[in-house]
Design a protein around this motif. Sequence first.
Motif, mmCIF file in Angstrom:
data_model
loop_
_atom_site.group_PDB
_atom_site.id
_atom_site.type_symbol
_atom_site.label_atom_id
_atom_site.label_comp_id
_atom_site.label_asym_id
_atom_site.label_seq_id
_atom_site.Cartn_x
_atom_site.Cartn_y
_atom_site.Cartn_z
ATOM 1 N N GLY A 4 10.482 10.859 11.505
ATOM 2 C CA GLY A 4 9.572 10.363 12.788
ATOM 3 C C GLY A 4 9.738 11.696 13.828
ATOM 4 N N LEU A 5 10.852 11.777 14.258
ATOM 5 C CA LEU A 5 10.858 12.490 15.347
ATOM 6 C C LEU A 5 10.096 13.975 15.188
ATOM 7 N N GLY A 6 10.234 14.500 13.945
ATOM 8 C CA GLY A 6 9.717 15.869 13.499
ATOM 9 C C GLY A 6 8.185 15.684 13.661
ATOM 10 N N LEU A 7 7.555 14.723 13.134
ATOM 11 C CA LEU A 7 6.110 14.425 13.158
ATOM 12 C C LEU A 7 5.535 14.060 14.662
ATOM 13 N N GLU A 8 6.455 13.442 15.641
ATOM 14 C CA GLU A 8 6.132 13.363 16.947
ATOM 15 C C GLU A 8 5.458 14.615 17.590
ATOM 16 N N SER A 9 6.253 15.780 17.199
ATOM 17 C CA SER A 9 5.865 16.879 17.655
ATOM 18 C C SER A 9 4.733 17.638 17.186
ATOM 19 N N LEU A 10 4.093 17.084 16.112
ATOM 20 C CA LEU A 10 3.006 17.494 15.487
ATOM 21 C C LEU A 10 1.800 16.526 15.870
ATOM 22 N N VAL A 11 1.788 15.622 16.495
ATOM 23 C CA VAL A 11 0.586 14.674 16.867
ATOM 24 C C VAL A 11 -0.369 15.493 17.574
ATOM 25 N N ASP A 12 -1.822 15.601 17.405
ATOM 26 C CA ASP A 12 -2.804 16.181 17.906
ATOM 27 C C ASP A 12 -2.936 17.691 17.477
ATOM 28 N N GLN A 13 -1.953 17.989 16.563
ATOM 29 C CA GLN A 13 -2.049 19.396 16.239
ATOM 30 C C GLN A 13 -2.602 19.466 14.576
ATOM 31 N N THR A 14 -3.076 20.525 14.206
ATOM 32 C CA THR A 14 -3.631 20.685 12.654
ATOM 33 C C THR A 14 -2.458 20.946 11.845
ATOM 34 N N ILE A 15 -2.548 19.948 10.799
ATOM 35 C CA ILE A 15 -1.561 20.160 9.737
ATOM 36 C C ILE A 15 -2.194 20.203 8.405
ATOM 37 N N SER A 16 -1.235 20.770 7.535
ATOM 38 C CA SER A 16 -1.478 20.658 6.129
ATOM 39 C C SER A 16 -0.356 19.877 5.400
ATOM 40 N N VAL A 17 -1.160 18.900 4.404
ATOM 41 C CA VAL A 17 -0.559 17.858 3.742
ATOM 42 C C VAL A 17 -0.691 18.159 2.294
ATOM 43 N N ILE A 18 0.574 18.215 1.643
ATOM 44 C CA ILE A 18 0.811 18.455 -0.097
ATOM 45 C C ILE A 18 0.941 17.046 -0.442
ATOM 46 N N THR A 19 -0.029 16.408 -1.339
ATOM 47 C CA THR A 19 0.269 15.128 -1.806
ATOM 48 C C THR A 19 0.964 15.356 -3.167
ATOM 49 N N ASN A 20 1.659 13.929 -3.777
ATOM 50 C CA ASN A 20 2.083 14.036 -4.753
ATOM 51 C C ASN A 20 1.393 14.351 -6.114
ATOM 52 N N ASP A 21 0.110 14.085 -5.804
ATOM 53 C CA ASP A 21 -0.958 14.264 -6.994
ATOM 54 C C ASP A 21 -1.445 15.689 -6.867
ATOM 55 N N GLY A 22 -0.823 16.677 -6.098
ATOM 56 C CA GLY A 22 -1.215 18.088 -5.954
ATOM 57 C C GLY A 22 -2.360 18.519 -4.950
ATOM 58 N N ASP A 78 -4.976 30.330 14.145
ATOM 59 C CA ASP A 78 -5.458 31.607 14.263
ATOM 60 C C ASP A 78 -5.507 32.222 13.081
ATOM 61 N N LEU A 79 -4.196 32.189 12.252
ATOM 62 C CA LEU A 79 -4.191 32.792 11.093
ATOM 63 C C LEU A 79 -5.008 32.043 10.144
ATOM 64 N N ASP A 80 -5.246 30.902 10.028
ATOM 65 C CA ASP A 80 -5.944 29.823 9.172
ATOM 66 C C ASP A 80 -7.523 30.392 9.229
ATOM 67 N N SER A 81 -7.971 30.709 10.516
ATOM 68 C CA SER A 81 -9.544 30.976 10.716
ATOM 69 C C SER A 81 -9.687 32.405 10.437
ATOM 70 N N ASN A 82 -8.830 33.317 10.135
ATOM 71 C CA ASN A 82 -8.804 34.660 9.455
ATOM 72 C C ASN A 82 -9.059 34.841 8.176
ATOM 73 N N LEU A 83 -8.670 33.655 7.527
ATOM 74 C CA LEU A 83 -8.697 33.925 6.041
ATOM 75 C C LEU A 83 -10.220 33.606 5.362
ATOM 76 N N ASP A 84 -10.664 34.391 4.471
ATOM 77 C CA ASP A 84 -12.034 34.379 3.777
ATOM 78 C C ASP A 84 -11.640 33.284 2.500
ATOM 79 N N MET A 85 -11.905 32.403 2.825
ATOM 80 C CA MET A 85 -11.657 31.154 1.737
ATOM 81 C C MET A 85 -12.538 31.489 0.519
ATOM 82 N N SER A 86 -13.703 31.982 0.724
ATOM 83 C CA SER A 86 -14.365 32.312 -0.590
ATOM 84 C C SER A 86 -13.790 33.451 -1.615
ATOM 85 N N LYS A 87 -12.767 34.305 -1.015
ATOM 86 C CA LYS A 87 -12.301 35.289 -1.780
ATOM 87 C C LYS A 87 -10.829 34.699 -2.299
ATOM 88 N N LEU A 88 -10.204 33.830 -1.889
ATOM 89 C CA LEU A 88 -9.039 33.204 -2.273
ATOM 90 C C LEU A 88 -8.973 32.576 -3.667
#
Length: 98
Positions: A4-22, A78-88
């Motif tokens: 819980g403490l670790g997640l508190e620092s991420l509130v209102d920030q953009t995160i990526s979540v990988i779920t158990n179903d991939g 910043d890094l994510d916005s520079n990725l060209d998702m159409s080429k990945l």
Amino acid sequence: MATGLGLESLVDQTISVITNDGRNIVGVLRGFDQATNLILDESHERVYSTKEGVQQLVLGLYIIRGDNISVVGELDEDLDSNLDMSKLRAHPLKPVVH
């Protein structure tokens, strides 16, 4: 997984979540509870393929159950916005097997 403490620092920030179903879900963390259920806003799912670029499916406000979460990570916007998702290209993640 982060506590819980670790997640508190991420509130209102953009995160990526990988779920158990991939699935890979990206969004702004708005809240969480003691069971690590997450509330994401402005979220989308990234669907990977070896033949096409990454598809981004808009989800909007989204809740992910804590028992379906494998990994939570902070996203460098910043890094994510520079990725060209159409080429990945990538193989879709396989579900977690316990």
